[in-house]
Design a protein around this motif. Structure first.
Motif, short mmCIF file in Angstrom:
data_model
loop_
_atom_site.label_atom_id
_atom_site.label_comp_id
_atom_site.label_asym_id
_atom_site.label_seq_id
_atom_site.Cartn_x
_atom_site.Cartn_y
_atom_site.Cartn_z
N TYR A 279 0.83 -1.21 0.00
CA TYR A 279 0.00 0.00 0.00
C TYR A 279 0.87 1.26 0.00
CZ TYR A 279 -2.67 3.80 2.14
OH TYR A 279 -3.21 5.02 2.43
N SER A 282 3.11 1.66 -3.14
CA SER A 282 2.32 1.89 -4.35
C SER A 282 1.66 3.25 -4.38
CB SER A 282 1.23 0.81 -4.48
OG SER A 282 1.79 -0.47 -4.56
N MET A 283 1.75 4.00 -3.29
CA MET A 283 1.05 5.27 -3.20
C MET A 283 1.35 6.23 -4.36
SD MET A 283 -1.21 6.95 -1.60
CE MET A 283 -1.40 6.06 -0.05
N LEU A 286 -1.07 5.50 -7.03
CA LEU A 286 -2.42 5.96 -6.69
C LEU A 286 -2.52 7.47 -6.85
CD1 LEU A 286 -3.00 3.79 -3.48
CD2 LEU A 286 -3.71 3.31 -5.82
N GLN A 287 -1.49 8.18 -6.40
CA GLN A 287 -1.53 9.64 -6.55
C GLN A 287 -1.44 10.06 -8.01
OE1 GLN A 287 1.41 11.45 -3.86
NE2 GLN A 287 -0.37 12.27 -2.80
N THR A 290 -4.78 9.70 -9.47
CA THR A 290 -5.61 10.82 -9.03
C THR A 290 -5.34 12.06 -9.86
OG1 THR A 290 -5.64 9.98 -6.77
CG2 THR A 290 -6.20 12.28 -7.07
N THR A 419 -4.90 9.56 5.47
CA THR A 419 -4.91 9.89 4.05
C THR A 419 -4.02 11.04 3.69
OG1 THR A 419 -6.84 11.31 4.41
CG2 THR A 419 -7.25 9.05 3.75
#
Length: 430
Positions: A279, A282-283, A286-287, A290, A419
């Motif tokens: 997690y 891998s952020m 994900l960002q 986004t 978050t």
């Protein structure tokens, strides 16, 4: 994000044991590594503060580039004044980066413990005594001290950057240490020298060498202890400009992607540890996702017609966002009280209004990191420093009083969310 504030005793336990710090006889020897590149403005002050360490067995190694005569001259001038404590190592590698400099100095380090500091760090003179005590009483393999950006007044984004560090080092790293998976910080980190050598040193090709060695040591079962005490925290400044911060966050995000790809985290023994590692590492993906969705979202808001229930559901992500913002507001107030900084109404306004722009900024940096990693572009983009956090006229604080944070019980946020944690906050990198 709020792990440290779950109880008064938990908050107290996150700090060093400052009581009677001067009465215990230190038992370890330290080598402090200070890589510096084009740091003429701040290096001398940092080395001088490290020389002032109230510990009997310390050597300080300033690592400078062979093509950086200005920084080398500053380092050698300090070494000439303190030959018993400071020496200079010249790095002639090409291209240069921080992990290469650290590995070079590691070869000749004499201390049982090797510590890393950045060239602009403001270090408390009694820090090593406290670190020595923590190694002795916990049997730790690694001790991660606190790092704190200080200049909340510089700009709207520096305010948010300061809070990221506050929550990361004050709480998040303690949570990771308890879970036995931790991406270490880039400085104020202390490791057993033999263990670092046995592990092969720092990864010379990784842009987040601090995160990488933390993950690697975690996978090998190393015991990591974290301590954040406002009295002895290492003080730093935010990058001097938004483009500089943009490059820094790109480097951190790309470094996390490198660590994810390397796969050392897969050796972690626990399933929950591996999930957490996947997690966190891998952020940046994900960002980046986004960031790419932002223009699509704006277009949908303006032009798409959707059923009312779907439109209402689309507002649900605002709930955790508002909760996190409330926690940040409380955190800003506590930061001001702990560090005796006046937090003005306009600072709270800047914090609130900067929420969305800052997240967009981080997303764009993550997009750039993914693009660079895909193209194989891994050049080191250095962060410039001007010493805005340094008060050269200030006296040395005493450790006789208890930590303000440890005694503060009325400012602890109560919501739970992670978050807004710094995506790559092995944090304190420069």
């Amino acid at each position: 994000m709020l792990h440290a504030w779950r109880s008064t005793s938990a908050l107290t336990a996150t700090g060093f044991r400052t009581a009677n710090a001067n009465e215990r006889t230190p038992t370890l020897s330290f080598t402090l590594l200070v890589p510096a590149r084009h740091e003429e403005e701040v290096l001398a002050h940092t080395l001088e503060r490290l020389v002032e360490q109230d510990h009997p067995d310390v050597e300080i190694i300033a690592i400078v580039g062979h093509d950086d005569p200005g920084t080398e001259a500053v380092a050698r001038s300090v070494a000439d004044r303190f030959p018993d404590r400071v020496r200079v190592v010249v790095d002639d590698s090409v291209p240069k980066n921080k992990p290469k400099a650290l590995n070079l100095a590691l070869q000749t380090s004499r201390g049982e413990i090797v510590g890393v500091f950045d060239a602009e760090d403001e270090v408390h003179p009694q820090l090593l005594r406290l670190v020595d005590e923590r190694f002795a009483t916990t049997g730790a393999d690694v001790v991660q001290g606190g790092v704190q950006l200080m200049n909340i007044e510089t700009s709207w984004w520096s305010l948010r950057n300061v809070l990221e560090y506050y929550f990361w080092f004050r709480s998040r790293l303690h949570f990771h240490a308890e879970q036995r998976f931790i991406p270490l910080g880039g400085n104020t980190v202390f490791l057993r020298t033999d263990q670092v050598r046995d592990a092969g040193g720092w990864d010379a090709e990784c842009l987040a060498e601090d995160c990488e060695i933390g993950v690697r040591l975690s996978s090998q079962g190393a015991r990591v202890v974290v301590a954040y005490d406002p009295e002895v925290v290492t003080r730093e400044e935010t990058p001097g400009s938004l483009p500089s911060l943009y490059k820094q966050r790109t480097r951190w995000s790309q470094g996390f992607l490198q660590v994810l790809r390397k796969g050392e985290w897969k050796k972690l023994p626990g399933r929950s540890q591996r999930l957490m590692a996947r997690y966190m590492l891998s952020m940046p993906f994900l960002q980046a996702g986004t960031g790419l969705l932002i223009p699509i979202s704006l277009a949908l808001v303006l032009f798409a017609k959707v059923p009312t229930p779907i439109a209402l559901i689309s507002f649900l992500p605002l709930v955790p966002t508002v909760i996190v913002l409330c926690v940040e507001v409380a955190g800003l107030g506590e930061f001001g009280r702990v560090y005796d900084r006046k937090v003005r109404i306009r600072d709270y306004v800047r914090l609130v209004l900067g929420t969305f722009p800052y997240q967009v900024f981080l997303a764009l940096a993550a997009v750039r990191a993914v693009v660079r990693e895909t193209r194989g572009e891994r050049g080191w983009e250095k962060t410039e420093h001007a010493g805005a956090h340094i008060d050269r006229s200030a006296g040395v604080p005493s450790l006789s009083a208890p930590s303000p944070a440890a005694s503060s019980t009325d400012a602890s946020p109560t919501a739970t969310s992670d978050t807004t944690a710094p995506v790559t906050a092995g944090a304190a990198r420069s």
